[in-house]
Design an enzyme around this catalytic site. Structure first.
Site, PDB file in Angstrom:
ATOM      1  N   CYS A 260       0.912  -1.243  -0.058  1.00  0.00           N
ATOM      2  CA  CYS A 260      -0.121   0.066  -0.013  1.00  0.00           C
ATOM      3  C   CYS A 260       1.045   1.304  -0.048  1.00  0.00           C
ATOM      4  CB  CYS A 260      -0.945  -0.058   1.198  1.00  0.00           C
ATOM      5  SG  CYS A 260      -1.668  -1.384   1.374  1.00  0.00           S
ATOM      6  N   ALA A 261       1.599   1.789  -1.207  1.00  0.00           N
ATOM      7  CA  ALA A 261       2.548   2.168  -1.240  1.00  0.00           C
ATOM      8  C   ALA A 261       2.543   3.947  -1.197  1.00  0.00           C
ATOM      9  CB  ALA A 261       3.390   1.932  -2.447  1.00  0.00           C
ATOM     10  N   ALA A 262       1.778   4.313  -1.606  1.00  0.00           N
ATOM     11  CA  ALA A 262       1.468   5.872  -1.842  1.00  0.00           C
ATOM     12  C   ALA A 262       1.453   6.497  -0.356  1.00  0.00           C
ATOM     13  CB  ALA A 262       0.224   6.478  -2.652  1.00  0.00           C
ATOM     14  N   ASN A 265       6.942   7.454   0.194  1.00  0.00           N
ATOM     15  CA  ASN A 265       8.229   7.755   1.275  1.00  0.00           C
ATOM     16  C   ASN A 265       8.941   6.503   1.451  1.00  0.00           C
ATOM     17  OD1 ASN A 265       8.569  10.592   1.041  1.00  0.00           O
ATOM     18  ND2 ASN A 265       6.900  10.896   2.703  1.00  0.00           N
ATOM     19  N   LYS A 266       8.088   5.607   1.952  1.00  0.00           N
ATOM     20  CA  LYS A 266       8.618   4.240   2.392  1.00  0.00           C
ATOM     21  C   LYS A 266       9.215   3.585   1.336  1.00  0.00           C
ATOM     22  CE  LYS A 266       5.273   3.750   6.110  1.00  0.00           C
ATOM     23  NZ  LYS A 266       4.412   4.750   6.008  1.00  0.00           N
ATOM     24  N   CYS A 383      -0.400   3.892  11.152  1.00  0.00           N
ATOM     25  CA  CYS A 383      -0.202   5.198  12.023  1.00  0.00           C
ATOM     26  C   CYS A 383      -1.553   5.174  12.833  1.00  0.00           C
ATOM     27  CB  CYS A 383      -0.022   6.365  11.109  1.00  0.00           C
ATOM     28  SG  CYS A 383      -1.373   6.492   9.877  1.00  0.00           S
TER      29      CYS A 383
END
Length: 490
Positions: A260-262, A265-266, A383
């Site tokens: 779940c990339a967007a 930054n990661k 988060c």
């Protein structure tokens, strides 16, 4: 769309309940989303002060065509931000009233007996049932379930430092430190404690005590216009958000999935750990977020990354394309309750039904990730502060997989551990503004277990096999000079 108009539009959307802060910023069409997010977040943080200033200076009465939301953004940047470096006619309008606004601000400081503008934001003493401090404007987290890390409820966003990740795809730590020194900053070396980070002020900065290639500046330091940021040599990323890629720690040449990339930054952090050697498969279902991620990764110099606008749950683990995937970073949608820069419209205390729905999705995507046949190591992160999305999800998934996977003790020196919801929860990691000076975060590290193999490692493979920086040095130690430097920034 101009920055101030875009920020005002986001504020309008928040007031109308059209979405949360993140979604409205990403859907705004403004090209520099982090700059926009920062401006809106800070305007919201100063909202009560701005409203009093607008009222006492009678600005809206004097400027009938000026919308209240735009007025707040302009006055924030004029008095507390960068000083209206853009804005065209709006800048000229706001500057006409500068003397009156500054006079009202001075009177406000005198009334409150403070010398700094930020002291006007000191939290009122609002003690919750847990005996913690609550920041004005925050919901009290009541009725959101019993799985809350109460230490995460305390401090204001202003206590969280500005973290800067050095992008080793384009530069090195020594060159970045030298650059900031030339800009008048004083480098204090590696931090020895969280208290040192808390004491930072002025133009001073430290190397983080836990994570390599992470520099720490005072909280209000703004680098959005800095050459290193605009050129992709540094990434503005909260420390807690750097933990998942660091703890996944794939060695160069590995095949990795960022599920779940967007906004990316990661993903860029993974690419730096891999040194652009290997393959990253990055997925996100939202086309606008994928476009934003593509821009960020290009600026960061990331190669060897395949972006896909696709729901990760629809990816076939048996597809030969993914037969070499050994590492997965899973940071699924969550309540976002750990974010300290929250505003109206952001979900602070989701209902029990909402938490149940999120946890159900998180379990599904977690189980899907574990089904990739070559998987060796997985990091699950959110988060969120809620136990329902964190320890409870990990416990349920581990029970489904039996002895196939085991928890790794993530970063043993980290002070804030998982809640004791099940045996092994202490292996998980929690972050909080109170204890770690970061956003609220949760991280669990799993490794595939086969009988007869060694116990899962508490360190990522990249640190064990190729320590950063300096061979044999504990993660987070000061970096050594590299013989061959990259793209020296002048």
């Amino acid at each position: 769309m101009a920055l101030y108009s875009a920020a005002a539009a986001v504020l309008v959307g928040l007031e109308r309940g059209e979405g949360g802060l993140k979604s409205l910023v990403y859907n705004s069409g403004f090209p520099h989303v982090r700059q926009l997010y920062a401006l809106v977040s800070e305007t919201l943080r100063y909202a009560s002060v701005l409203e009093k200033l607008l009222d006492e200076a009678a600005l809206l009465q004097a400027e009938k065509k000026l919308a209240p939301q735009l007025a707040k953004v302009l006055v924030y940047d004029l008095l507390f931000g960068k000083g209206l470096k853009c804005g065209g006619r709006w800048k000229a309008l706001a500057r006409r009233h500068r003397a009156r606004l500054e006079a009202e601000l001075a009177r406000m400081k005198v009334r409150h007996k403070v010398s700094r503008s930020e002291d006007l934001l000191v939290p009122e003493k609002a003690v919750s049932a847990a005996g913690e401090w609550a920041r004005p404007g925050w919901a009290p987290f009541a009725g959101s379930g019993g799985g809350l890390c109460l230490t995460c409820l305390a401090p204001a966003a202003s206590h969280v430092p500005r973290y800067v990740r050095v992008n080793t795809l384009k530069t090195c730590m020594d060159d970045v430190i030298d650059f900031f020194k030339r800009q008048g900053y004083a480098y204090l070396g590696k931090a020895a404690s969280v208290e040192e980070l808390k004491a930072l002020s002025g133009k001073k900065f430290l190397l983080d005590l836990h994570l390599p290639e992470l520099l720490v500046f005072p909280s209000q330091t703004d680098f959005h216009d800095n050459l290193l940021y605009t050129s992709g040599h540094i990434i503005l990323q909260d420390k807690a958000s750097c933990l998942p890629a660091f703890l996944l720690g794939p060695v160069a040449g590995s095949h990795v999935i960022d599920a779940c990339a967007a906004p990316g930054n990661k993903t860029s952090h993974l690419a730096a750990i891999l040194k652009n050697k290997g393959q990253i498969f990055a997925f996100d279902v939202d086309p606008k977020r994928v476009a934003t991620m593509n821009t960020l990764l290009t600026r960061a110099g990331v190669t060897g990354c395949q972006l896909a606008q696709q729901d990760f749950l629809t990816v076939d683990p048996r597809d030969p394309k993914y037969s070499r995937v050994t590492h997965i970073l899973l940071d699924p949608s969550c309540s976002g309750s750990g974010m300290v820069t929250r505003g109206p419209g952001e979900e602070v205390a989701p209902s029990a039904e909402r938490l149940q729905a999120l946890a159900s999705f998180q379990r599904r995507v977690f189980n899907h990730a574990l089904s990739f046949p070559a998987l060796r190591r997985l990091v699950y992160s959110t988060c969120s502060l809620h136990q329902e999305e964190n320890e409870d999800v990990v416990q349920a998934v581990l029970q489904e997989w039996g002895s196939a996977f085991r928890l790794v003790t993530a970063l043993p020196s980290w002070p804030c551990r998982g809640l004791a919801a099940f045996s092994g929860a202490e292996s998980c990691l929690r972050a909080s503004p109170a204890e770690t000076l970061t956003h609220g975060f949760f991280v669990a590290v799993l490794e595939r277990y086969k009988e007869g193999t060694a116990a899962p490692s508490s360190l990522p493979a990249a640190v064990k096999e190729n320590p950063q920086p300096g061979k044999g040095v504990e993660p987070g130690a000061a970096p050594k000079k590299r013989k061959k430097k990259k793209q020296r920034v002048k």
